[in-house]
Design a protein around this motif. Structure first.
Motif, PDB file in Angstrom:
ATOM      1  N   PRO A 106       0.818  -1.221   0.000  1.00  0.00           N
ATOM      2  CA  PRO A 106       0.000   0.000   0.000  1.00  0.00           C
ATOM      3  C   PRO A 106       0.847   1.263   0.000  1.00  0.00           C
ATOM      4  O   PRO A 106       1.967   1.288   0.503  1.00  0.00           O
ATOM      5  N   VAL A 107       0.283   2.324  -0.564  1.00  0.00           N
ATOM      6  CA  VAL A 107       0.923   3.640  -0.576  1.00  0.00           C
ATOM      7  C   VAL A 107      -0.027   4.614   0.113  1.00  0.00           C
ATOM      8  O   VAL A 107      -1.225   4.639  -0.197  1.00  0.00           O
ATOM      9  N   PRO A 108       0.461   5.406   1.070  1.00  0.00           N
ATOM     10  CA  PRO A 108      -0.416   6.371   1.757  1.00  0.00           C
ATOM     11  C   PRO A 108      -1.164   7.273   0.779  1.00  0.00           C
ATOM     12  O   PRO A 108      -0.629   7.644  -0.270  1.00  0.00           O
ATOM     13  N   GLU A 109      -2.387   7.611   1.127  1.00  0.00           N
ATOM     14  CA  GLU A 109      -3.262   8.361   0.231  1.00  0.00           C
ATOM     15  C   GLU A 109      -2.726   9.755  -0.099  1.00  0.00           C
ATOM     16  O   GLU A 109      -3.001  10.292  -1.174  1.00  0.00           O
ATOM     17  N   HIS A 110      -1.971  10.354   0.817  1.00  0.00           N
ATOM     18  CA  HIS A 110      -1.523  11.725   0.581  1.00  0.00           C
ATOM     19  C   HIS A 110      -0.403  11.834  -0.455  1.00  0.00           C
ATOM     20  O   HIS A 110      -0.077  12.936  -0.907  1.00  0.00           O
ATOM     21  N   ARG A 133       0.232  10.341  -7.020  1.00  0.00           N
ATOM     22  CA  ARG A 133       0.397   9.172  -7.870  1.00  0.00           C
ATOM     23  C   ARG A 133       0.548   9.574  -9.336  1.00  0.00           C
ATOM     24  O   ARG A 133      -0.058  10.545  -9.770  1.00  0.00           O
ATOM     25  N   GLY A 179      -3.875   2.817 -11.290  1.00  0.00           N
ATOM     26  CA  GLY A 179      -5.304   2.534 -11.235  1.00  0.00           C
ATOM     27  C   GLY A 179      -5.873   2.060 -12.555  1.00  0.00           C
ATOM     28  O   GLY A 179      -7.049   1.677 -12.639  1.00  0.00           O
ATOM     29  N   TYR A 192       6.300   8.271  -4.675  1.00  0.00           N
ATOM     30  CA  TYR A 192       5.586   7.074  -5.120  1.00  0.00           C
ATOM     31  C   TYR A 192       6.560   6.193  -5.919  1.00  0.00           C
ATOM     32  O   TYR A 192       7.304   6.700  -6.768  1.00  0.00           O
TER      33      TYR A 192
END
Length: 262
Positions: free
Chosen positions: A67-71, A74, A79, A142
């Motif tokens: 997982p990569v933190p949402e903040h 990207r 996706g 990222y």
């Protein structure tokens, strides 16, 4: 330098006839430096011995993506499973863009150096992927490979005969392996990309020479990089040096890149 060589050819018949043909062979005289390099290269091949035979590379188990933190920003391809088109347009960067590109490249270089310290027998490429992933996201970036066309990992690990873009898995590195680690980060809208091949344990001399010549090709190519130089001239420098040492170059367009496009 020209030399005249005579060949005698005969064909059986009732009357044996001998035909003499004069053929001119034109050869280029080697300079003293080139001749010395040829002799040195011949001696290296004789003394290097044979490469150690190792079993063919077998795929291990591939774990799920991390997982990569949402903040964290990207890249636009994340996706989707669509590969970005290769643009023929030149990327023109302003001063701010160049600074961001440098920052991304510096981060990628630090991550690569750290990844290299992890290379040793018994370590899995999956463990290297986890460590690289953590360092990248901790820096607020990222991992560019993650999600590119469905790529499931945060770094590329190419072992032995795997040419490039290998997927980290559960296989343990073995004594005598070589591994290319390809790190790309996406920081503030710009990719920074770098890779290096590392030796794992006791590597045989022919394989060490492969890695050494490859690195020499890299530096030879960098030495001619400047505004206006075409990619084919850079590639020619690489091919010439590689072939001089008895190696060949994979003739496919591969790689990652720097800037806004990946």
């Amino acid at each position: 330098m020209e030399s005249m060589v005579s060949f005698i050819t005969g064909r059986p018949s009732r009357r044996t006839s001998i035909v003499q043909k004069n053929i001119v062979i034109v050869s280029r005289k080697l300079s003293g430096l080139e001749e010395a390099m040829r002799i040195r290269r011949s001696r290296e091949l004789q003394s290097s011995g044979k490469a150690r035979k190792r079993p063919p590379l077998r795929r291990g188990k591939v774990s799920g993506p991390l997982p990569v933190p949402e903040h964290i920003l990207r890249p636009p391809y994340v996706g989707t499973r669509l590969l970005p088109e290769i643009s023929s347009e030149h990327q023109i960067h302003d001063e701010e863009g160049i600074d961001r590109m440098k920052a991304a490249g510096e981060l990628a270089a630090r991550v690569l150096d750290f990844a290299g310290t992890l290379v040793r027998p018994s370590v899995t490429t999956d463990e290297i992927d986890k460590a690289v992933h953590k360092m990248i996201v901790d820096a607020g970036a990222y991992p560019s490979p993650l999600g590119y066309g469905g790529f499931p990992k945060s770094v590329c690990t190419s072992v032995n005969e795997c040419m490039c873009h290998g997927i980290p898995d559960s296989r343990q590195l073995q004594d005598g392996d070589i591994i290319n680690i390809d790190v790309t980060v996406y920081l503030n809208g710009y990719h920074g990309d770098t890779s290096k091949t590392f030796l794992c344990g006791n590597v045989d001399e022919p394989t060490k020479r492969l890695v050494k010549v490859t690195e020499e090709c890299l530096h030879r190519a960098i030495s001619i990089c400047k505004d206006g130089v075409s990619f084919k001239k850079i590639g020619k420098k690489i091919s010439e040096l590689a072939e001089r040492h008895g190696f060949s170059v994979v003739e496919r367009f591969v790689g990652h890149g720097v800037g806004k496009s990946y």
